[in-house]
Design an enzyme around this catalytic site. Structure first.
Site, PDB file in Angstrom:
ATOM      1  N   CYS A 151       0.817  -1.230   0.000  1.00  0.00           N
ATOM      2  CA  CYS A 151       0.000   0.000   0.000  1.00  0.00           C
ATOM      3  C   CYS A 151       0.845   1.272   0.000  1.00  0.00           C
ATOM      4  O   CYS A 151       0.539   2.234  -0.713  1.00  0.00           O
ATOM      5  CB  CYS A 151      -0.998   0.000   1.152  1.00  0.00           C
ATOM      6  SG  CYS A 151      -0.315  -0.383   2.767  1.00  0.00           S
TER       7      CYS A 151
ATOM      8  N   HIS B  85      -5.532   0.195  -1.141  1.00  0.00           N
ATOM      9  CA  HIS B  85      -5.823  -1.221  -0.864  1.00  0.00           C
ATOM     10  C   HIS B  85      -6.856  -1.814  -1.823  1.00  0.00           C
ATOM     11  O   HIS B  85      -7.170  -3.006  -1.738  1.00  0.00           O
ATOM     12  CB  HIS B  85      -6.320  -1.387   0.585  1.00  0.00           C
ATOM     13  CG  HIS B  85      -5.359  -0.876   1.601  1.00  0.00           C
ATOM     14  ND1 HIS B  85      -5.408   0.419   2.077  1.00  0.00           N
ATOM     15  CD2 HIS B  85      -4.299  -1.450   2.212  1.00  0.00           C
ATOM     16  CE1 HIS B  85      -4.428   0.601   2.958  1.00  0.00           C
ATOM     17  NE2 HIS B  85      -3.739  -0.520   3.056  1.00  0.00           N
TER      18      HIS B  85
ATOM     19  N   ASP C 239      -7.582   5.326  -1.455  1.00  0.00           N
ATOM     20  CA  ASP C 239      -7.171   4.101  -0.749  1.00  0.00           C
ATOM     21  C   ASP C 239      -6.415   3.156  -1.682  1.00  0.00           C
ATOM     22  O   ASP C 239      -6.987   2.639  -2.645  1.00  0.00           O
ATOM     23  CB  ASP C 239      -8.435   3.409  -0.203  1.00  0.00           C
ATOM     24  CG  ASP C 239      -8.106   2.349   0.828  1.00  0.00           C
ATOM     25  OD1 ASP C 239      -6.986   1.808   0.788  1.00  0.00           O
ATOM     26  OD2 ASP C 239      -8.980   2.058   1.682  1.00  0.00           O
TER      27      ASP C 239
END
Length: 472
Positions: free
Chosen positions: A305, A431, A429
């Protein structure tokens, strides 16, 4: 600082005309001044061609042909000089209509939702009216240099809903003539002996009210050698000297042209801003790409990440023209950390996490970009950082990487109220593991506004705030 934070907040329709004009001239001398005179004469002929009756502009993917210098003649007959510009969209064949078997010759009732830019093609009628005569051949033997190149004409104008086709096309012809003048200037400036550089038109979106402007650069000459021209442009348009408005990477991206690399750009632009009492919104400035898990045939699910957040930051520096270096791969990021002495050689090719301090080191090593680090001992303290974060987006405008525990995210902006202290964070994000589907990404909150409870209240966080080089 007025920096365009969006490429889609434009109203009206952009008319863009492109097409080749052949520049051909015979240079019977090597005398620089005489050669320049011949080239200037050829440009004068091209400008006359643009004003001649043989000029034809066609609307791409449509049956529309317009002769603007022939009493504004057009086909189909429904198109008149007083037709509103936006009506041209009704004639354009879209991919959906093609797949459903509809014919392009019929007028469309429905406007294409993506056609905010109408593309036109520039052509010249080759045949001319007049009496036929037999050709006469003569032969002269002499040494000469024949100069032949194709000028890639590319002009844009912004129209409003009130503009008629006649008004808009008059402005387009002015833009074509003006572009030929700029091309002549660039070609003569960069002429070495009998070698000339092809002029390259580029469009740039400047802060309002300046809007879209076109600049002509010599093709093949790198940005590093065009600083003088950029300084002149900054003075001409009264722009500050600390943002690279006119580097090639900053060229305007037209709304109906897909990016070739497949990454989504600026997914946050489709989101609605949160409403806070007396709150203001402070956003990333400029363009970035969304980098996340599982892209580039790389399985980094569960450990990559921070690498992806760093890639998003690097894409921002690349797309604002601060660097020509491509976005680094995981291995290149790891090698950079070995090169600066932060990691052992065995780190390259591993699946080890990195954090904000490593992100700072890589930005410095690969892009020569410095960063500030903000330490937060527990997540509950992030709510008090509104002023510092708002100031960062106002002055630097770069994406922020935030790491805490084993999770990393990218902060793209804050909504913050100075009076109440209320705050929301715009989070990208890394992820996410799915396809480049803007609707899924925004509906499911992979790019979205989050409250202070988004952070682990007891975990520590480090924020890496990249600093923008103050260059032109």
């Amino acid at each position: 600082m007025g920096v365009p934070d969006s490429q889609s907040s434009d109203t009206g329709i952009i008319l863009r005309v492109r097409g080749p004009l052949e520049l051909k001239c015979q240079l019977d001398t090597t005398d620089a001044l005489l050669m320049q005179k011949v080239i200037s004469g050829t440009f004068e002929t091209l400008r006359a061609q643009v004003k001649s009756e043989s000029l034809v502009l066609t609307v791409c993917d449509s049956p529309v042909f317009i002769w603007p210098n022939r009493g504004f003649h057009a086909t189909p007959v429904e198109i008149t000089p007083n037709t509103p510009c936006e009506d041209l969209q009704q004639w354009i064949q879209t991919d959906e209509q093609e797949s459903s078997g509809k014919r392009s010759g019929k007028k469309k009732n429905k406007k294409s939702s993506t056609a905010t830019a109408i593309n036109l093609h520039l052509m010249m009628e080759v045949t001319t009216k007049g009496p036929l005569s037999a050709p006469i051949l003569s032969r002269t033997v002499q040494k000469s240099h024949f100069l032949s190149t194709t000028l890639p004409m590319d002009c844009v104008i912004r129209t409003t809903s009130k503009d008629t086709i006649k008004d808009a096309f008059e402005r387009l012809l002015e833009a074509l003539t003006d572009q030929l003048c700029k091309m002549e200037k660039v070609m003569l400036q960069h002429m070495k002996g009998t070698t000339v550089l092809v002029p390259e038109p580029l469009h740039f979106l400047l802060p309002e009210p300046k809007g879209l402007v076109t600049v002509v650069y010599p093709a093949g000459v790198p940005d590093s050698q065009l600083e003088t021209q950029r300084r002149e442009l900054h003075q001409q348009f009264e722009l500050p000297d600390d943002w690279p408005y006119f580097r090639r990477a900053n060229a305007y991206h037209f709304p109906n042209e897909p990016y070739k690399d497949g990454y989504l750009r600026n997914p946050h632009l489709v989101l609605t801003h949160p409403s806070l009492d007396t709150g203001k919104v402070y956003l990333v400035q400029g363009i970035y790409s969304y980098h996340h898990y599982m892209q580039d045939h790389m399985d980094d699910n569960g450990w990559g990440c921070a690498y992806r957040s760093l890639q998003t930051i690097c894409s921002w520096f690349q797309q604002q023209g601060y660097t020509e270096r491509p976005v680094p791969t995981h291995k290149e990021i790891q090698q950079a950390l070995v090169d600066v002495g932060d990691k052992q050689g065995s780190f390259v090719g591993s699946r080890q996490w990195i954090g904000s301090i490593e992100v700072q080191a890589v930005l410095n090593q690969l892009l020569e970009v410095t960063s500030k680090i903000m330490f937060v001992s527990q997540g509950s303290e992030l709510g008090s950082k509104g002023r510092e974060l708002a100031n960062h987006f106002l002055t630097e405008g770069t994406p922020i990487m935030i790491g805490g525990g084993v999770l990393a995210h990218t902060i793209l902006g804050v909504a913050w109220s100075e009076t109440t202290g209320q705050i929301r964070y715009l989070i990208l994000d890394p992820h996410y593991t799915g396809a480049e589907d803007l609707q899924v990404i925004t509906d499911k909150g992979w790019c979205g506004w989050k409250g202070p409870d988004f952070w682990d209240q007891t975990a520590y966080y480090n924020l890496c705030l990249p600093q923008r080089p103050k260059v032109i």
